[in-house]
Design a protein around this motif. Structure first.
Motif, short mmCIF file in Angstrom:
data_model
loop_
_atom_site.label_atom_id
_atom_site.label_comp_id
_atom_site.label_asym_id
_atom_site.label_seq_id
_atom_site.Cartn_x
_atom_site.Cartn_y
_atom_site.Cartn_z
N ARG A 203 0.82 -1.20 0.00
CA ARG A 203 0.00 0.00 0.00
C ARG A 203 0.86 1.26 0.00
NH1 ARG A 203 -3.01 -1.33 3.82
NH2 ARG A 203 -2.19 -0.16 5.59
N ARG A 206 2.42 1.76 -3.46
CA ARG A 206 1.44 2.28 -4.42
C ARG A 206 1.21 3.78 -4.22
NH1 ARG A 206 -3.13 -2.51 -4.39
NH2 ARG A 206 -2.42 -3.60 -6.26
N GLU A 207 1.18 4.22 -2.96
CA GLU A 207 0.98 5.64 -2.69
C GLU A 207 2.12 6.48 -3.27
OE1 GLU A 207 0.59 5.81 1.51
OE2 GLU A 207 -1.45 4.99 1.53
N ASP A 212 -2.92 7.04 -9.26
CA ASP A 212 -4.15 6.69 -8.55
C ASP A 212 -3.94 5.34 -7.87
OD1 ASP A 212 -6.63 6.16 -7.57
OD2 ASP A 212 -7.68 6.21 -9.50
N LYS A 214 -5.63 3.56 -5.96
CA LYS A 214 -6.77 2.65 -5.94
C LYS A 214 -6.98 1.97 -7.29
CE LYS A 214 -9.25 4.98 -2.21
NZ LYS A 214 -10.52 5.65 -1.80
N ASN A 215 -6.42 2.56 -8.33
CA ASN A 215 -6.46 1.96 -9.67
C ASN A 215 -5.03 1.92 -10.23
OD1 ASN A 215 -9.50 1.73 -10.24
ND2 ASN A 215 -9.27 3.87 -9.57
#
Length: 231
Positions: A203, A206-207, A212, A214-215
């Motif tokens: 997580r 990804r940030e 995005d 979440k995608n």
């Protein structure tokens, strides 16, 4: 361990700092002490530090706040000491950038083993893959020699653990790695109950690399199997 290392031990209890120092010195590791997060940050500016052992509950600046502050400047390994055994406390430490955690009361030999393991990973960052070739996956690039990850030319600040996860996946684009496989390859330990730890790091990655999170464009989940880096 052939290299001379310096470890910063941060705890408001002098007895704990002194006890840890005895074990670390036995391993040939230099110890610097600090009593809270503010003093720890001051010590980091004064001399080279290769790893930090950081208590959570401290006056002035606690371990969570200190970790967050340190991560703005440095990627050296951080091991959180926590008197709490709840998963939420461990997850919070990992979320702000810690690489590992040890719950109080701790076995000194286990703590030293974790310190030595983190130091080995820190100084050999990325050496589990032989190639020094820059990898480019549609704008996400990794330079193993410089230990640098960029997104469309912009450098991304990753912790050592985050970097190793990205490097593992980018070295095998399209290949799906299970959570257990990622943990064992990156942490070099058996991947029992590793789901929460790996998920927190995924997580955070990804940030940092996704427009995005979440995608995600790059770091994909394959439900029921694991994660992969898109080709």
């Amino acid at each position: 361990m052939t290299k001379s290392f310096s470890v910063l031990v941060v705890d408001d209890e002098k007895e704990i700092r002194d006890a840890i120092e005895i074990y670390l010195k036995y391993e040939g590791i230099k110890v610097i002490q600090a009593c809270d997060g503010i003093e720890a940050i001051e010590k980091l500016d004064e001399q080279p530090i290769h790893l930090i052992i950081l208590d959570v509950m401290m006056p002035r600046m606690d371990g969570i706040a200190a970790t967050f502050k340190i991560r703005e400047q440095k990627n050296i390994p951080i091991i959180i000491l926590s008197a709490k055994s709840e998963d939420t406390d461990k997850v919070l430490g990992l979320q702000v950038g810690a690489d590992d955690y040890v719950t109080k009361p701790f076995n000194p030999l286990e703590l030293i083993a974790r310190v030595k393991s983190q130091l080995r990973r820190y100084v050999t960052l990325g050496t589990y893959e032989d190639s020094n070739k820059v990898i480019d996956l549609n704008g996400l690039t990794l330079d193993p020699e410089a230990k640098l990850v960029e997104v469309n030319g912009e450098a991304v600040k990753l912790t050592p653990i985050e970097y190793r996860i990205v490097e593992l996946l980018m070295n095998h684009p399209g290949r799906v790695f299970s959570i257990q496989d990622i943990y064992e390859r990156v942490w070099k330990e058996p991947g029992y109950n590793a789901e929460n730890t790996v998920a927190v790091h995924i997580r955070k990655i990804r940030e940092k690399i996704e427009i995005d999170p979440k995608n995600p464009r790059y770091l994909k989940v394959v439900w029921g199997i694991g994660y992969k880096m898109e080709k």
